[in-house]
Design an enzyme around this catalytic site. Structure first.
Site, PDB file in Angstrom:
ATOM      1  N   LYS A 119       1.915  11.144   7.289  1.00 41.06           N
ATOM      2  CA  LYS A 119       1.268  10.812   8.383  1.00 41.06           C
ATOM      3  C   LYS A 119       1.979  11.293   9.781  1.00 41.06           C
ATOM      4  O   LYS A 119       1.673  12.742   9.754  1.00 41.06           O
ATOM      5  CB  LYS A 119       1.169   9.326   8.640  1.00 41.06           C
ATOM      6  CG  LYS A 119       0.302   8.654   7.431  1.00 41.06           C
ATOM      7  CD  LYS A 119      -0.172   7.321   7.597  1.00 41.06           C
ATOM      8  CE  LYS A 119      -1.237   7.136   6.549  1.00 41.06           C
ATOM      9  NZ  LYS A 119      -1.177   6.112   5.800  1.00 41.06           N
TER      10      LYS A 119
ATOM     11  N   PHE B 182       0.863  -1.330   0.116  1.00 43.54           N
ATOM     12  CA  PHE B 182       0.026  -0.118   0.058  1.00 43.54           C
ATOM     13  C   PHE B 182       0.916   1.223   0.029  1.00 43.54           C
ATOM     14  O   PHE B 182       1.664   1.655   0.813  1.00 43.54           O
ATOM     15  CB  PHE B 182      -1.021  -0.019   1.198  1.00 43.54           C
ATOM     16  CG  PHE B 182      -1.862   1.164   1.195  1.00 43.54           C
ATOM     17  CD1 PHE B 182      -2.941   1.247   0.126  1.00 43.54           C
ATOM     18  CD2 PHE B 182      -1.352   2.453   1.706  1.00 43.54           C
ATOM     19  CE1 PHE B 182      -3.696   2.415   0.159  1.00 43.54           C
ATOM     20  CE2 PHE B 182      -2.111   3.831   1.574  1.00 43.54           C
ATOM     21  CZ  PHE B 182      -3.560   3.559   0.654  1.00 43.54           C
TER      22      PHE B 182
ATOM     23  N   ASP C 118       9.155   2.849   2.324  1.00 48.22           N
ATOM     24  CA  ASP C 118       7.874   3.670   2.806  1.00 48.22           C
ATOM     25  C   ASP C 118       7.611   3.493   4.196  1.00 48.22           C
ATOM     26  O   ASP C 118       7.174   2.412   4.698  1.00 48.22           O
ATOM     27  CB  ASP C 118       6.707   3.108   1.734  1.00 48.22           C
ATOM     28  CG  ASP C 118       5.541   3.834   2.106  1.00 48.22           C
ATOM     29  OD1 ASP C 118       5.561   4.643   3.172  1.00 48.22           O
ATOM     30  OD2 ASP C 118       4.567   3.723   1.237  1.00 48.22           O
TER      31      ASP C 118
END
Ligand SMILES: *Cc1c(COP(=O)(O)O)cnc(C)c1O
Length: 418
Positions: free
Chosen positions: A268, A154, A239
């Site tokens: 985030k 993802f 990531d």
């Protein structure tokens, strides 16, 4: 008389949530299937809905709220900057960007930072950097660059990123796929070796696959992958958007294996859950492929975001979130495993690193996440991922006592839901 009974008051209050749920349904795109709770207030690990019911947030906006909702130090920095200047665009410079980038680079051990806004933008930026690096520095023939990614990845929702997703929900209907990507199984270094050829410029992967259900690769995977890439002059792009900033017990999840990727992607929690900030960390031998005009973002590096970022770095330097996350995570997993023992027909596996934890069920998870939300008088908010897993990622400011309460609720829900 009946107008002032608790009953009608309650009814009116209950309608309040429904009102907002109806507004969402009527006026916004249906690209999510949220737990039906309407939050109007938040502080630390707690949120309150429009009826005033309190909940513990065990998702943290997918690990964005590592430092707690509206962390006072971060909100203070945000307000202070809002009274000075917010956005100038990169047509001009501001007094926040370089200051914040210096702190972030010193904290993480990289030479340079490319500021962007959202996670997907950071991923896209890295893909562009890797391709350009491949043509200019590795000598790959024009338009031949290949980037290797993993199954169940993802990395966000842009047209290119969903093109290399292996989740039909994410890619179906959005073709044609951007060429130049090769998908291999996650955690498999032999597959990585086989997939590399002279046109391979980068290997993009998550150190732990969060969205896939907190999938932790075999021990030594990151180190071995890094070694294989190095031997083949391939850039490693890790990531850390969901795993970064102490979520898994270290600043980055790659730190567990003492791996320093060529490129790290951050978002985030980078914005402390109060402002969207993302970016790419790399050393100059890679970052210098970006030249004026080759990349950009109107809001990237804006004063407000950069002031928050500086404050996030200060927070990470001042407080030991790593230790909290490691110790509380161990405690939480240990106790969840006891619940698993009691409910082994329902719970297949408990896994986690730091406070990024998931339980995988033998059945659909939604009834359980809804029951946790409905718990009285205080609810617990967690979200199922891929139908069968429930992810728990509370803010790292949570205490052991509060986790014990969460465990009681989780146990009760497993006792009661059939
Ligand atoms: C959330 C996430 C992204 C995308 O971030 P957005 O800000 O939603 O675009 C990318 N990679 C990982 C690992 C994520 O968890």
């Amino acid at each position: 008389m009946s107008d002032i009974t608790g009953d009608s008051m309650l009814k009116k209050e209950q309608n309040k949530s429904q009102l907002y749920l109806d507004l969402d349904k009527k006026w916004t795109a249906h690209n999510y299937k949220p737990i039906p709770v309407v939050i109007e207030k938040a502080k630390g690990i707690w949120v309150w809905d429009v009826e005033g019911k309190k909940y513990m947030d065990c998702l943290s906006a997918y690990s964005s709220q590592n430092f707690g909702h509206r962390n006072p130090k971060l909100v203070k920095a945000l307000k202070k900057q809002a009274d000075k200047v917010i956005l100038t665009s990169r047509a001009f410079c501001n007094d926040s960007m370089g200051t914040a980038a210096k702190k972030l680079c010193e904290l993480t051990g990289y030479e340079s930072f490319l500021p962007m806004n959202t996670g997907a933008e950071a991923v896209e930026s890295a893909l562009k950097i890797a391709r350009k690096w491949g043509y200019e520095k590795k000598g790959v023939d024009e338009n031949k660059a290949e980037i290797i990614v993993c199954e169940n990845n993802f990395h966000g929702r842009t047209i290119t990123i969903v093109g290399f997703s292996t989740d039909p929900d994410a890619f179906s209907g959005f073709g044609p796929k951007t060429p130049g990507f090769k998908v291999i199984p996650y955690g498999d270094t032999e597959a990585l070796k086989k997939a590399i050829n002279k046109n391979t410029v980068a290997f993009l992967f998550e150190p732990i696959q969060g969205e896939a259900g907190v999938l932790i690769p075999p021990k030594g995977y990151l180190k071995e992958a890094q070694k294989i890439c190095k031997e083949n002059n391939v850039i490693t792009i890790v990531d850390e958007i969901q795993t970064g900033f102490c979520r898994t017990g270290t600043i980055f999840a790659s730190d567990h294996e003492k791996v320093k990727p060529d490129i790290v992607l951050v978002a985030k929690a980078l914005g402390g859950g109060i402002f969207p900030i993302s970016g790419v960390l790399a050393n100059w031998d890679i970052m210098d492929v970006l030249t004026p005009g080759s990349h950009g973002s109107t809001w990237g590096g804006n004063s407000l975001g950069m002031a928050v970022l500086e404050s996030v770095c200060d927070l990470l330097n001042e407080e030991d979130f790593s230790k909290r996350s490691t110790e509380l995570g161990k405690f939480f997993v240990k106790k969840l495993k006891l619940i698993q023992k009691k409910h082994s027909e329902k719970i297949k596996e408990v896994r986690g690193k730091g406070l990024l934890v998931a339980i995988e069920l033998n059945e659909k998870a939604r009834p359980y996440t809804e029951a946790m939300k409905n718990h009285q008088p205080v609810g617990l908010l967690a979200k199922e991922t891929h139908e069968f897993s429930i992810r728990f990622a509370p803010p790292l400011v949570i205490t052991q006592k509060e986790l014990e309460w969460a465990l009681e609720v989780i146990e009760r829900v497993f006792d009661e839901v059939d």
